[in-house]
Design an enzyme around this catalytic site. Structure first.
Site, short mmCIF file in Angstrom:
data_model
loop_
_atom_site.label_atom_id
_atom_site.label_comp_id
_atom_site.label_asym_id
_atom_site.label_seq_id
_atom_site.Cartn_x
_atom_site.Cartn_y
_atom_site.Cartn_z
N ARG A 1 48.34 8.16 -29.41
CA ARG A 1 46.96 8.60 -29.61
C ARG A 1 46.29 8.89 -28.27
O ARG A 1 45.41 9.74 -28.19
CB ARG A 1 46.15 7.53 -30.35
CG ARG A 1 46.49 7.38 -31.81
CD ARG A 1 45.50 6.47 -32.50
NE ARG A 1 44.14 6.89 -32.14
CZ ARG A 1 43.10 6.06 -32.12
NH1 ARG A 1 43.25 4.79 -32.42
NH2 ARG A 1 41.90 6.48 -31.80
N ARG B 1 32.68 -2.30 -35.56
CA ARG B 1 32.44 -0.94 -35.07
C ARG B 1 31.55 -0.14 -36.02
O ARG B 1 31.92 0.90 -36.54
CB ARG B 1 33.76 -0.22 -34.81
CG ARG B 1 34.64 -0.93 -33.81
CD ARG B 1 35.80 -0.12 -33.35
NE ARG B 1 35.40 0.83 -32.32
CZ ARG B 1 36.27 1.66 -31.72
NH1 ARG B 1 37.53 1.69 -32.10
NH2 ARG B 1 35.86 2.49 -30.77
N CYS C 1 40.59 2.26 -33.33
CA CYS C 1 41.25 0.98 -33.03
C CYS C 1 40.49 -0.18 -33.68
O CYS C 1 39.27 -0.23 -33.67
CB CYS C 1 41.31 0.77 -31.52
SG CYS C 1 42.44 1.91 -30.69
N ASP D 1 38.25 -1.00 -21.91
CA ASP D 1 39.55 -0.39 -22.21
C ASP D 1 40.62 -0.82 -21.22
O ASP D 1 41.81 -0.59 -21.47
CB ASP D 1 39.45 1.14 -22.21
CG ASP D 1 38.61 1.64 -23.36
OD1 ASP D 1 38.21 2.81 -23.33
OD2 ASP D 1 38.33 0.84 -24.26
N LYS E 1 40.98 11.51 -22.44
CA LYS E 1 40.87 11.54 -23.91
C LYS E 1 39.40 11.44 -24.33
O LYS E 1 38.91 12.21 -25.15
CB LYS E 1 41.64 10.37 -24.50
CG LYS E 1 41.31 10.06 -25.95
CD LYS E 1 42.14 8.95 -26.56
CE LYS E 1 41.55 7.60 -26.37
NZ LYS E 1 40.47 7.24 -27.34
N ASN E 2 38.68 10.47 -23.72
CA ASN E 2 37.32 10.17 -24.19
C ASN E 2 36.26 11.13 -23.66
O ASN E 2 35.08 10.96 -23.98
CB ASN E 2 36.97 8.72 -23.86
CG ASN E 2 37.81 7.76 -24.70
OD1 ASN E 2 38.44 8.17 -25.68
ND2 ASN E 2 37.87 6.51 -24.30
C1 EPZ Z 1 34.01 4.54 -26.91
O1 EPZ Z 1 34.00 3.95 -28.19
C2 EPZ Z 1 35.47 4.78 -26.56
N1 EPZ Z 1 36.07 5.69 -27.54
C3 EPZ Z 1 36.23 3.45 -26.57
O2 EPZ Z 1 37.57 3.71 -26.13
C4 EPZ Z 1 35.57 2.50 -25.57
O3 EPZ Z 1 36.22 1.24 -25.66
C5 EPZ Z 1 34.08 2.34 -25.91
O4 EPZ Z 1 33.44 3.64 -25.93
C6 EPZ Z 1 33.35 1.47 -24.90
O5 EPZ Z 1 33.49 2.01 -23.63
C7 EPZ Z 1 35.85 7.02 -27.41
O6 EPZ Z 1 35.15 7.48 -26.52
C8 EPZ Z 1 36.52 7.91 -28.42
P1 EPZ Z 1 30.44 2.10 -28.25
P2 EPZ Z 1 32.60 3.79 -29.01
O7 EPZ Z 1 29.67 2.85 -29.27
O8 EPZ Z 1 31.77 4.98 -28.78
C9 EPZ Z 1 28.79 -1.43 -30.97
C10 EPZ Z 1 39.91 3.76 -26.25
O9 EPZ Z 1 40.77 2.86 -26.16
N2 EPZ Z 1 28.13 -0.37 -31.74
O10 EPZ Z 1 29.99 2.09 -26.83
O11 EPZ Z 1 32.93 3.41 -30.39
C11 EPZ Z 1 30.30 -1.41 -31.17
O12 EPZ Z 1 30.66 -2.10 -32.34
C12 EPZ Z 1 38.64 3.51 -27.06
O13 EPZ Z 1 39.99 4.88 -25.69
C13 EPZ Z 1 27.26 -0.71 -32.76
O14 EPZ Z 1 27.01 -1.89 -33.02
O15 EPZ Z 1 31.96 2.54 -28.25
C14 EPZ Z 1 30.81 -2.08 -29.93
O16 EPZ Z 1 30.74 -3.48 -30.08
C15 EPZ Z 1 38.63 2.12 -27.69
N3 EPZ Z 1 26.66 0.27 -33.48
C16 EPZ Z 1 29.82 -1.65 -28.86
O17 EPZ Z 1 28.64 -1.19 -29.56
C17 EPZ Z 1 26.91 1.60 -33.23
O18 EPZ Z 1 26.32 2.47 -33.91
C18 EPZ Z 1 30.34 -0.51 -27.98
O19 EPZ Z 1 30.58 0.58 -28.80
C19 EPZ Z 1 27.81 1.93 -32.19
C20 EPZ Z 1 28.42 0.94 -31.45
#
Ligand code: EPZ
Length: 420
Positions: free
Chosen positions: A397, A121, A116, A305, A22-23
């Site tokens: 999803r 986020r 989610c 995850d 998916k990701n």
């Molecule tokens: C991706 O989310 C995945 N989703 C998530 O999978 C996964 O849990 C996550 O990466 C971490 O591996 C998709 O790829 C669609 P991040 P993403 O940006 O990109 C903070 C699933 O179940 N952050 O690495 O949103 C954020 O709040 C989903 O398949 C900021 O502060 O993850 C979090 O605490 C759930 N500012 C941390 O970084 C930003 O601009 C990690 O977020 C961006 C992120």
């Protein structure tokens, strides 16, 4: 309303074909917007988030057609640069169209993404990076307007190795005038898959798998065909289900190289795990042992995850397992629901302690996020008797044909209308 009825208490045995990730599929679908063309994406999972990405592409004037396990995407006529909030709000990955639209049209109008409920986020790292590439970013009553008549090269260092921010930089940078160096980039395998797709389109990107990516913008781009990598989180979910229930499974089309910390934890718990070229097998050997410390971290650490599915697998393990969630500030929503099965879990701040119980009881529970809902299914599969898991929309999803795959492993599961 429908729910997943599960008659638990039996081992899982058999083979599961792992679907495309998916990701990885989601950023790849966004990337098809960068250059007008016809793209064939093989092993594209048939899940709600992919369908939603297709809806976004069609809203922007593209065409999407599913042909079995492949998706054919035609973005030649795409002209739109604005994504309605109703679509943006349905998943996190909608934000990845930002980089692609800036690359193609030099402008994008969207709202904050959904996804989610795992904490705040924010998308500050995404927007800061777009600004570093020369985009103007205006926030107005919840809407985000980005203009970039000419994206230019830059050296960008992410404060945190954000997966999505890394992907947005890659999507925008391929059309920059100049070279972009991204430091402290996320290293998840899905990012390597996006890079593979962009390179197949003709992009010049170096540093795959490292925390420093160099993109030489402006290379001529072309339509292409690509096969999405297998879904390591789906694979981990089935491994956790079998570990929790007992039995023996073979995952075909799985890439064990992406699962190191997960396989290590399952081995520590007493499972026999074996990695083949594109298979992973797991065999349980009696009651699991608790795992002393599982701390989530950016790749190649233990994937956040898999925190919930692994917790569900260890609910009956001998001893106390400890989890530390370092990525999202609110990723223990599944704990209250797991307790309804009789699980003994204590949450203190970003940590959770699971004391293994001898047996779980059936329960009626509701998932509130994708991986948390998967954890509830894993718990219900272990509880002798009939459980009901609500929140099917979350499972839909991200898991492709979940019920069919569980039934192939001997599980007694069925989606039915819920008596109130
Ligand atoms: C991706 O989310 C995945 N989703 C998530 O999978 C996964 O849990 C996550 O990466 C971490 O591996 C998709 O790829 C669609 P991040 P993403 O940006 O990109 C903070 C699933 O179940 N952050 O690495 O949103 C954020 O709040 C989903 O398949 C900021 O502060 O993850 C979090 O605490 C759930 N500012 C941390 O970084 C930003 O601009 C990690 O977020 C961006 C992120």
């Amino acid at each position: 309303m429908e729910g997943l009825y599960i008659d638990g208490g039996r081992p899982l045995t058999g083979t599961v074909e792992i679907s495309g990730a998916k990701n990885a599929a989601l950023p790849i679908l966004a990337a098809t917007m960068i250059h007008g063309g016809v793209y064939t994406i093989h092993r594209c999972p048939d899940i709600a988030d992919v369908a939603l990405a297709g809806e976004i592409i069609e809203t922007l004037g593209g065409r999407v057609e599913r042909r079995g396990g492949s998706l054919v995407v035609d973005t030649r006529e795409a002209r739109g640069d604005a994504i309605p909030g109703a679509l943006m709000g349905k998943m996190r990955a909608s934000v990845l169209f930002l980089g692609a639209l800036l690359a193609r049209f030099g402008r994008a109008a969207l709202t904050a993404p959904g996804g989610c409920p795992l904490g705040r986020r924010p998308i500050d790292l995404h927007l800061d990076a777009m600004a570093r590439l020369g985009a103007s970013v205006v926030l107005q009553e919840g809407a985000i307007f980005c203009e970039a008549p000419c994206l230019h090269g830059a050296v960008i260092e992410l404060l945190f190795p954000s997966v999505g921010a890394t992907e947005n930089v890659l999507l925008a940078a391929v059309s920059c005038k100049g070279t972009v160096v991204l430091q402290n980039a996320a290293r998840e395998p899905e990012i390597a898959d996006l890079i593979g797709f962009l390179q197949a389109m003709g992009a010049e990107i170096a540093g795959t798998g490292t925390d420093t990516l160099t993109i030489r913008g402006g290379a001529p781009l072309r339509e292409t065909t690509y096969t999405v990598m297998p879904d390591r989180i789906e694979a981990a979910t089935f491994l956790c289900a079998c570990a929790g229930c007992g039995g023996e499974i073979l995952l075909s089309g799985a890439d064990g190289r992406h699962l190191g910390p997960v396989l290590d934890a399952l081995t520590d718990a007493g499972c026999r795990v074996c990695r083949g070229r594109d298979t992973v097998t797991l065999q349980t050997q009696g009651r699991l042992r608790a795992v002393r410390e599982i701390e989530t971290a950016p790749y190649p650490g233990f994937p956040t995850d898999v925190q919930a599915p692994m917790m569900a697998a260890l609910l009956r393990a001998q001893g106390e397992s400890r989890f530390s969630e370092t990525i999202f500030e609110k990723r223990f929503a599944h704990v209250a629901q797991l307790r309804r099965f009789g699980a003994e879990i204590e949450v203190v701040g970003a940590g959770a302690r699971v004391r293994g119980v001898a047996a779980l009881e059936p329960a009626r529970v509701e998932g509130t996020d994708l991986r948390g809902a998967a954890a509830l299914v894993i718990a219900a599969l272990q509880a002798p008797g009939r459980s009901l898991v609500l929140g099917l929309g979350h499972l839909r999803r991200g898991y492709d044909h979940l019920e069919e795959k569980l039934r192939a492993l001997g599980a007694n599961v069925a989606v039915k209308p819920v008596e109130s």
